[in-house]
Design an enzyme around this catalytic site. Structure first.
Site, mmCIF file in Angstrom:
data_model
loop_
_atom_site.group_PDB
_atom_site.id
_atom_site.type_symbol
_atom_site.label_atom_id
_atom_site.label_comp_id
_atom_site.label_asym_id
_atom_site.label_seq_id
_atom_site.Cartn_x
_atom_site.Cartn_y
_atom_site.Cartn_z
ATOM 1 N N SER A 1 -6.435 -1.038 -13.032
ATOM 2 C CA SER A 1 -5.284 -0.124 -13.076
ATOM 3 C C SER A 1 -4.721 0.004 -14.470
ATOM 4 O O SER A 1 -4.075 1.000 -14.796
ATOM 5 C CB SER A 1 -4.141 -0.686 -12.218
ATOM 6 N N HIS B 1 -11.623 4.635 -11.513
ATOM 7 C CA HIS B 1 -10.313 4.229 -11.000
ATOM 8 C C HIS B 1 -9.969 5.031 -9.757
ATOM 9 O O HIS B 1 -9.666 6.225 -9.832
ATOM 10 C CB HIS B 1 -9.246 4.410 -12.100
ATOM 11 N N GLU C 1 -10.315 8.747 -11.235
ATOM 12 C CA GLU C 1 -10.282 8.851 -12.700
ATOM 13 C C GLU C 1 -11.563 8.226 -13.250
ATOM 14 O O GLU C 1 -11.854 7.054 -12.972
ATOM 15 C CB GLU C 1 -9.052 8.134 -13.264
ATOM 16 N N ASN D 1 -1.396 6.139 -14.038
ATOM 17 C CA ASN D 1 -0.534 4.974 -14.259
ATOM 18 C C ASN D 1 0.251 5.046 -15.569
ATOM 19 O O ASN D 1 1.282 4.397 -15.711
ATOM 20 C CB ASN D 1 -1.339 3.683 -14.173
HETATM 21 C C1 LIG Z 1 9.178 -1.813 -8.082
HETATM 22 C C2 LIG Z 1 8.429 -2.722 -9.046
HETATM 23 C C3 LIG Z 1 7.987 -1.964 -10.247
HETATM 24 C C4 LIG Z 1 7.251 -2.734 -11.268
HETATM 25 C C5 LIG Z 1 6.719 -1.886 -12.377
HETATM 26 C C6 LIG Z 1 5.247 -1.970 -12.580
HETATM 27 C C7 LIG Z 1 4.500 -1.184 -11.528
HETATM 28 C C8 LIG Z 1 3.036 -1.234 -11.641
HETATM 29 C C9 LIG Z 1 2.390 -0.659 -10.383
HETATM 30 C C10 LIG Z 1 1.267 0.266 -10.717
HETATM 31 C C11 LIG Z 1 0.433 0.565 -9.519
HETATM 32 C C12 LIG Z 1 -0.895 1.034 -9.903
HETATM 33 C C13 LIG Z 1 -1.824 1.211 -8.757
HETATM 34 C C14 LIG Z 1 -2.945 2.092 -9.189
HETATM 35 O O1 LIG Z 1 -3.714 1.708 -10.055
HETATM 36 C C15 LIG Z 1 -3.131 3.435 -8.679
HETATM 37 C C16 LIG Z 1 -2.668 3.738 -7.288
HETATM 38 O O2 LIG Z 1 -3.394 3.695 -6.349
HETATM 39 S S1 LIG Z 1 -1.071 4.193 -7.169
HETATM 40 C C17 LIG Z 1 -0.843 4.471 -5.459
HETATM 41 C C18 LIG Z 1 -1.249 5.852 -5.086
HETATM 42 N N1 LIG Z 1 -0.962 6.028 -3.676
HETATM 43 C C19 LIG Z 1 0.118 6.610 -3.236
HETATM 44 O O3 LIG Z 1 0.927 7.089 -3.980
HETATM 45 C C20 LIG Z 1 0.266 6.613 -1.741
HETATM 46 C C21 LIG Z 1 1.496 7.310 -1.318
HETATM 47 N N2 LIG Z 1 1.596 7.306 0.142
HETATM 48 C C22 LIG Z 1 0.930 8.172 0.939
HETATM 49 O O4 LIG Z 1 0.204 9.036 0.477
HETATM 50 C C23 LIG Z 1 1.165 8.007 2.408
HETATM 51 O O5 LIG Z 1 2.358 7.316 2.595
HETATM 52 C C24 LIG Z 1 0.001 7.260 3.137
HETATM 53 C C25 LIG Z 1 -1.260 8.145 3.163
HETATM 54 C C26 LIG Z 1 -0.314 5.919 2.508
HETATM 55 C C27 LIG Z 1 0.419 6.963 4.597
HETATM 56 O O6 LIG Z 1 0.898 8.138 5.140
HETATM 57 P P1 LIG Z 1 1.968 8.136 6.321
HETATM 58 O O7 LIG Z 1 2.137 9.537 6.776
HETATM 59 O O8 LIG Z 1 3.151 7.400 5.870
HETATM 60 O O9 LIG Z 1 1.333 7.199 7.428
HETATM 61 P P2 LIG Z 1 0.175 7.460 8.456
HETATM 62 O O10 LIG Z 1 -0.207 6.088 8.885
HETATM 63 O O11 LIG Z 1 0.604 8.446 9.489
HETATM 64 O O12 LIG Z 1 -1.038 8.042 7.620
HETATM 65 C C28 LIG Z 1 -1.185 9.429 7.331
HETATM 66 C C29 LIG Z 1 -2.640 9.818 7.569
HETATM 67 O O13 LIG Z 1 -3.498 9.092 6.697
HETATM 68 C C30 LIG Z 1 -4.432 8.310 7.455
HETATM 69 N N3 LIG Z 1 -4.617 7.022 6.791
HETATM 70 C C31 LIG Z 1 -3.684 6.255 6.220
HETATM 71 N N4 LIG Z 1 -4.227 5.175 5.674
HETATM 72 C C32 LIG Z 1 -5.559 5.263 5.901
HETATM 73 C C33 LIG Z 1 -6.680 4.444 5.564
HETATM 74 N N5 LIG Z 1 -6.529 3.315 4.885
HETATM 75 N N6 LIG Z 1 -7.888 4.850 5.957
HETATM 76 C C34 LIG Z 1 -8.075 5.985 6.630
HETATM 77 N N7 LIG Z 1 -7.063 6.832 6.971
HETATM 78 C C35 LIG Z 1 -5.829 6.454 6.619
HETATM 79 C C36 LIG Z 1 -3.777 8.139 8.803
HETATM 80 O O14 LIG Z 1 -4.734 7.929 9.798
HETATM 81 C C37 LIG Z 1 -3.056 9.443 8.985
HETATM 82 O O15 LIG Z 1 -3.963 10.438 9.434
HETATM 83 P P3 LIG Z 1 -3.450 11.621 10.376
HETATM 84 O O16 LIG Z 1 -4.659 12.388 10.700
HETATM 85 O O17 LIG Z 1 -2.473 12.398 9.572
HETATM 86 O O18 LIG Z 1 -2.839 10.936 11.537
HETATM 87 N N1 LIG Z 2 -3.624 -2.174 -5.197
HETATM 88 C C1 LIG Z 2 -3.712 -0.939 -5.671
HETATM 89 O O1 LIG Z 2 -2.978 -0.042 -5.226
HETATM 90 C C2 LIG Z 2 -4.687 -0.606 -6.730
HETATM 91 C C3 LIG Z 2 -5.355 -1.595 -7.423
HETATM 92 N N2 LIG Z 2 -6.275 -1.250 -8.382
HETATM 93 C C4 LIG Z 2 -7.016 -2.270 -9.118
HETATM 94 O O2 LIG Z 2 -8.088 -2.715 -8.292
HETATM 95 C C5 LIG Z 2 -8.338 -4.106 -8.506
HETATM 96 C C6 LIG Z 2 -8.217 -4.839 -7.189
HETATM 97 O O3 LIG Z 2 -6.923 -4.648 -6.660
HETATM 98 P P1 LIG Z 2 -6.605 -4.908 -5.119
HETATM 99 O O4 LIG Z 2 -7.751 -4.532 -4.292
HETATM 100 O O5 LIG Z 2 -5.279 -4.327 -4.869
HETATM 101 O O6 LIG Z 2 -6.492 -6.504 -5.127
HETATM 102 P P2 LIG Z 2 -6.569 -7.491 -3.881
HETATM 103 O O7 LIG Z 2 -5.785 -8.675 -4.294
HETATM 104 O O8 LIG Z 2 -6.242 -6.808 -2.620
HETATM 105 O O9 LIG Z 2 -8.120 -7.864 -3.824
HETATM 106 C C7 LIG Z 2 -8.790 -8.540 -4.826
HETATM 107 C C8 LIG Z 2 -9.942 -9.285 -4.174
HETATM 108 O O10 LIG Z 2 -10.804 -9.779 -5.196
HETATM 109 C C9 LIG Z 2 -11.265 -11.048 -4.775
HETATM 110 N N3 LIG Z 2 -11.724 -11.767 -5.956
HETATM 111 C C10 LIG Z 2 -10.995 -12.302 -6.959
HETATM 112 N N4 LIG Z 2 -11.812 -12.851 -7.895
HETATM 113 C C11 LIG Z 2 -13.082 -12.632 -7.466
HETATM 114 C C12 LIG Z 2 -14.366 -12.928 -8.002
HETATM 115 N N5 LIG Z 2 -14.507 -13.565 -9.157
HETATM 116 N N6 LIG Z 2 -15.464 -12.550 -7.292
HETATM 117 C C13 LIG Z 2 -15.354 -11.905 -6.120
HETATM 118 N N7 LIG Z 2 -14.152 -11.585 -5.569
HETATM 119 C C14 LIG Z 2 -13.039 -11.939 -6.239
HETATM 120 C C15 LIG Z 2 -10.087 -11.685 -4.058
HETATM 121 O O11 LIG Z 2 -10.526 -12.718 -3.182
HETATM 122 C C16 LIG Z 2 -9.501 -10.488 -3.332
HETATM 123 O O12 LIG Z 2 -10.013 -10.351 -2.023
HETATM 124 C C17 LIG Z 2 -7.367 -4.545 -9.594
HETATM 125 O O13 LIG Z 2 -7.994 -4.432 -10.829
HETATM 126 C C18 LIG Z 2 -6.231 -3.523 -9.460
HETATM 127 O O14 LIG Z 2 -5.503 -3.349 -10.637
HETATM 128 C C19 LIG Z 2 -6.580 0.060 -8.681
HETATM 129 C C20 LIG Z 2 -5.971 1.067 -7.989
HETATM 130 C C21 LIG Z 2 -4.935 0.817 -6.996
#
Ligand SMILES: CCCCCCCCCCCCCC(=O)CC(=O)SCCNC(=O)CCNC(=O)[C@H](O)C(C)(C)COP(=O)(O)OP(=O)(O)OC[C@H]1O[C@@H](n2cnc3c(N)ncnc32)[C@H](O)[C@@H]1OP(=O)(O)O
Ligand SMILES: NC(=O)C1=CN([C@@H]2O[C@H](COP(=O)(O)OP(=O)(O)OC[C@H]3O[C@@H](n4cnc5c(N)ncnc54)[C@H](O)[C@@H]3O)[C@@H](O)[C@H]2O)C=CC1
Length: 312
Positions: A145, A167, A179, A217
């Protein structure tokens, strides 16, 4: 002289030709939130996938969540043909195997995608061991990330050209974006193969240079950090910030809900890494509440409690 020149040319040719060939065998390392999601979408797209994690218990949990999420996808995709939906789930599961030995799993891979903990040292250790055993043509990629892909790739000096960032976004089966990151050394063949692979999985790939946070991000982390600072100043409660961003800005989740969804352990890794990288940026200074939650094992949705409580 002629022979050694020929060897170089042959080696160069075979490496790029292989990198541009379709990726069919994928090893995903890390069976947590992201790795299990990527393994699922690759398996449902017809690829042979090996999912690797540290022990069988974690892999068992990953398989259960993949089966459940495939069911959700099938329900939507085959609304009017449930028997086809069952076939789709069974077919995807048949494409998936698991292993606790990353080196063994990487031996037959066209692509090794790492989705383990967000810690550069741990990622280095993994890629350094894999570099020695994976086929020469195999592409290595990281789902990081926040870390630099070029920094991560230093642990795999044999495949500088076959290394990039892939990503994905959480939840992987739902989020369409991918990405694709190239370092200054990533070859065109590797880049093209990663783009094509993303499309084959049904994702919409975009390209970004290897810069902190890539596109999403780079914008999302400061937003989340601003939300925390707002609450720390006492301007509004976390719950009200979440309601505001959902109802006022149209986001599907508020910032605190999203942090719980991403995982507070991962969030802390990202924030700590950026605090070190950008020491003058006050936004990334330690967040007391986040550190306390992580110390208490409250990692968000995955442990049942974070900023909110998810226990039934
Ligand atoms: C506060 C602390 C701050 C600290 C600062 C530092 C912060 C650093 C953090 C950085 C994080 C970086 C992570 C990263 O690298 C990148 C990311 O991934 S960022 C996250 C991006 N994702 C989002 O933004 C998700 C936003 N949410 C949504 O889009 C929805 O809420 C979600 C789809 C998750 C759920 O929808 P919702 O309507 O709430 O619930 P439902 O359960 O009804 O789901 C809707 C729809 O989707 C299907 N579904 C949900 N999950 C799954 C799954 N895993 N697999 C398959 N299908 C799934 C579900 O079945 C529903 O389908 P329908 O047909 O509509 O019923
Ligand atoms: N959580 C998020 O929303 C997102 C996370 N990422 C990135 O993806 C990566 C994984 O994140 P998550 O899946 O959220 O973490 P997670 O904590 O859910 O899963 C990580 C997994 O890696 C396993 N693991 C750790 N060291 C290992 C090793 N040496 N060999 C094999 N398995 C090992 C752990 O047992 C764990 O099951 C990180 O780099 C994170 O920054 C990227 C996009 C979104």
């Amino acid at each position: 002289m002629a022979t050694s020149l020929l060897k170089v040319c042959v080696r160069g040719f075979s490496s790029s030709a292989a990198a541009s060939a379709a990726i069919k065998n994928v090893t995903v390392i890390g069976g947590g939130l992201m790795g299990s999601g990527v393994a699922q979408v690759a398996a449902q797209a017809g690829q042979k996938v090996t999912l690797v994690d540290v022990n069988e218990k974690v892999l068992g949990k990953a398989k259960d969540s993949i089966a459940a999420n495939l069911g959700r996808v099938a329900k939507k995709k085959f609304k009017d043909a449930p028997a086809d939906g069952e076939k789709f789930v069974a077919g995807a599961l048949a494409n998936l195997s698991t292993n606790t030995d990353a080196c063994e799993a990487a031996k037959s891979a066209d692509l090794v995608l790492e989705a383990i903990v967000e810690d550069l040292k741990v990622k280095h250790k993994l890629f350094s061991s894999l570099d020695a055993v994976a086929p020469a043509h195999a592409i290595f990629a990281s789902n990081t990330s926040s870390l630099s892909i070029e920094e991560i790739s230093k642990a795999a000096p044999k495949r500088k050209e076959n290394f990039g960032g892939l990503h994905f976004f959480n939840p992987v089966p739902v989020m369409k974006l991918l990405e694709v990151i190239r370092t200054p050394f990533t070859s065109d063949e590797t880049y093209n193969a990663m783009m094509e692979w993303g499309k084959a999985l049904g994702k919409v790939p975009i390209t970004c240079r290897d810069t902190p946070g890539f596109v999403v991000n780079r914008l999302l982390v400061p937003y989340l950090a601003e939300a925390v600072r707002l609450v720390e100043r006492g301007d509004a409660s976390a719950r009200d910030v979440d309601i505001a961003m959902k109802l006022g800005a149209g986001y599907p989740m508020g910032p605190f809900e999203l942090a719980d969804y991403v995982g507070l352990d991962t969030t802390k890794f990202i924030l700590d890494g950026w605090a070190k990288k950008f020491p003058d940026q006050p936004l990334f200074k330690p967040i007391k509440l986040l550190n306390e939650k992580v110390a208490q094992g409250k990692f968000g949705v995955k442990t049942g409690e974070g900023f909110y409580n998810y226990k039934k």
